[in-house]
Design a protein around this motif. Structure first.
Motif, short mmCIF file in Angstrom:
data_model
loop_
_atom_site.label_atom_id
_atom_site.label_comp_id
_atom_site.label_asym_id
_atom_site.label_seq_id
_atom_site.Cartn_x
_atom_site.Cartn_y
_atom_site.Cartn_z
N ARG A 115 29.22 -42.32 -14.13
CA ARG A 115 30.61 -42.09 -13.74
C ARG A 115 31.43 -41.40 -14.83
O ARG A 115 32.39 -40.68 -14.52
N THR A 155 37.54 -45.81 -16.04
CA THR A 155 36.54 -45.89 -14.98
C THR A 155 36.44 -47.31 -14.44
O THR A 155 36.39 -47.52 -13.22
N GLU A 210 39.54 -48.03 -12.34
CA GLU A 210 39.57 -47.35 -11.05
C GLU A 210 38.44 -47.77 -10.11
O GLU A 210 38.64 -47.82 -8.90
N SER A 211 37.26 -48.04 -10.67
CA SER A 211 36.08 -48.30 -9.83
C SER A 211 35.61 -49.74 -9.83
O SER A 211 34.72 -50.08 -9.07
#
Length: 140
Positions: free
Chosen positions: A57, A42, A45-46
């Protein structure tokens, strides 16, 4: 036994148990757990996030995300820094060590998936993902 062996929900449960066991075993070879992967992936990617955002998330309960972040921070895979916009909050970021661990975990998960899905052709695997997505999305 025909009744049991033909129930889609039972087959999903059995497949999930087999998959979960294989993934857990694979990640354990790198001293990792599924939640470690979820947080690292996460963040990759974020980008940096608060613990509350990570909880949302990843689907990891807020009460559990603290322990996961503590473990990863203790291993140097993530770092905490005060949020400049809100000093009461920490921002969690992925470190270079965390990126290396994530690459290792990606490989281990690929091996686990190949093992679990070995009976399926590439087209069948794609169809399985499509069907599972159709089942999961409405219940999210």
């Amino acid at each position: 036994m025909r009744r049991l062996s033909s129930l889609p929900t039972r087959l999903l449960s059995l497949a999930a148990m087999q998959s979960d066991r294989r993934v857990t075993e694979g990640l354990a070879t790198a001293d990792a757990r599924k939640w470690h992967f979820a947080v690292l992936a996460t963040l990759d990617e974020s980008g940096p996030a608060s613990q509350a955002q990570l909880s949302e998330r990843t689907g990891i309960f807020r009460s559990d995300i603290v322990a996961v972040v503590n473990e990863l921070a203790g291993r140097g895979q993530v770092e905490r820094a005060p949020n400049p916009a809100d000093r009461r909050q920490n921002v969690i970021s992925l470190t270079a060590r965390g990126r290396r661990q994530l690459a290792t975990l990606d490989g281990l998960l690929a091996e686990a998936e190949d093992d679990v899905l070995a009976p399926l052709s590439p087209a069948e695997r794609a169809e399985l993902v499509r069907l599972l997505t159709a089942i999961v999305r409405p219940h999210e």
